[in-house]
Write an enzyme that holds these catalytic residues in place. Structure first.
Site, short mmCIF file in Angstrom:
data_model
loop_
_atom_site.label_atom_id
_atom_site.label_comp_id
_atom_site.label_asym_id
_atom_site.label_seq_id
_atom_site.Cartn_x
_atom_site.Cartn_y
_atom_site.Cartn_z
N ARG A 48 -4.50 8.94 -6.21
CA ARG A 48 -3.96 9.58 -5.01
C ARG A 48 -4.82 9.19 -3.83
NH1 ARG A 48 0.12 10.21 -7.31
NH2 ARG A 48 1.36 12.11 -7.60
N GLU B 196 1.06 8.54 4.01
CA GLU B 196 2.02 7.53 3.58
C GLU B 196 3.33 7.72 4.32
OE1 GLU B 196 2.35 7.62 -0.69
OE2 GLU B 196 0.24 7.07 -0.98
N HIS C 25 2.62 2.46 -2.65
CA HIS C 25 2.75 3.50 -3.68
C HIS C 25 3.83 3.11 -4.68
CE1 HIS C 25 2.04 8.07 -4.42
NE2 HIS C 25 2.22 7.42 -5.55
#
Length: 314
Positions: free
Chosen positions: A231, A260, A279
């Site tokens: 993360r 993000e 991601h």
């Protein structure tokens, strides 16, 4: 039962065999479902096929389903406030831990191979039609530290050993069954000091938030590389940028970020020794299908009263 149209299309027949009286509420398109329909929902599956383009409507629909009893998510991480809100309401939550372990681990290895060989330089030369050679450093014999030894971390360790790397792991409570020597967090700094490569594969918790800060980066071997597939909030990005700029870290590969999408003005975008991916280290079709299989398996257990796989907080 609230499921996506795609999931029902693939598994509807099997689900009906498990639960003959089920009424499917199929999530089609990207709009929030009407309240009167959501009032009938007691089971929901937040599946990978709605992420990210259709996820907003699905999430809002799940939140508004006031009679929801159980939700399964395609993800392994459940650190979003969305999940916390459901659990606070008493909704049982299961995740798909392990479903994406293989593609994420393989992507982590890809990052290390790419950084060790400076593939960005090769690609640049290719674009310019330049026949330009450069030497690189082998992974064979180098030292890898895997921080977080869940299903993803264990698979990274296994692949690292297959590449003849010397691998050590860190986890909260080592079990002795890990594929490499594994130590508790009290040994984190010592393990970092021995590593040429550090892969961060931890979940985000209050204890792990900003774990990798300026002080911890100083314990990493000068010239080592850093990979984060856990993360973004695990890392103080300003401290990481400083360590990269100073040369203390030779490079990094990052799939996750504190914000993000990564903001356009982040210095990370323009660093030649940094690989950025959006991601997506586990975004294979197969991992999504494995999460669907876990949901169907758990549905059978939920209806029979058996212990479900990967229930959070149990």
């Amino acid at each position: 039962m609230l499921v996506s149209d795609n999931v029902w299309g693939r598994h509807g027949e099997h689900i009906r065999a498990i639960a003959p009286g089920v009424t499917p509420i199929m999530y089609e398109g990207d709009d929030v479902i009407a309240d009167d329909i959501l009032d009938t929902v007691n089971v929901a599956f937040f599946s990978s096929d709605v992420w990210p383009d259709r996820s907003r409507g699905m999430v809002l629909s799940i939140i508004k389903a006031q009679n929801l009893k159980w939700m399964h998510t395609f993800s392994a991480g459940v650190d979003s406030p969305f999940f916390s809100q459901l659990m606070e309401r008493g909704v049982r939550l299961t995740n798909s831990s392990g479903a994406a372990a293989s593609p994420i681990a393989q992507t982590a290895i890809l990052y290390m191979l790419a950084l060790s060989r400076n593939v960005r330089a090769w690609f640049t030369h290719q674009e310019k039609h330049e026949w330009q050679r450069h030497e690189f450093v082998e992974l064979d014999g180098s030292r890898l530290a895997v921080i977080g030894m869940g299903p993803i971390g264990e698979e990274i360790a296994r692949l690292g050993r297959a590449l003849n790397m010397t691998v050590e792991g860190i986890r909260r409570t080592p079990t002795g069954s890990e594929p490499c020597p594994t130590y508790p967090f009290s040994e984190l700094r010592n393990v970092l000091s021995r590593a040429d490569w550090v892969v961060l594969a931890l979940p985000l918790t209050p204890e792990t938030a900003h774990l990798f800060n300026a002080e911890l980066f100083t314990h990493m071997t000068p010239g080592s590389h850093f990979v984060n597939i856990g993360r973004g909030e695990l890392v103080d990005e300003d401290a990481l940028i400083a360590a990269l700029r100073s040369g203390h870290l030779a490079g990094a590969a990052l799939d996750v970020f504190a914000t993000e999408p990564l903001p356009d003005d982040s210095p990370l975008w323009n660093m030649e020794n940094v690989i950025i991916t959006p991601h997506s280290s586990g975004a294979s079709e197969q991992s999504g299908r494995r999460s669907e299989d876990i949901f169907v398996e758990n549905l059978s257990k939920y209806l029979s009263g058996d212990i479900m796989r990967n229930e959070i907080g149990r």
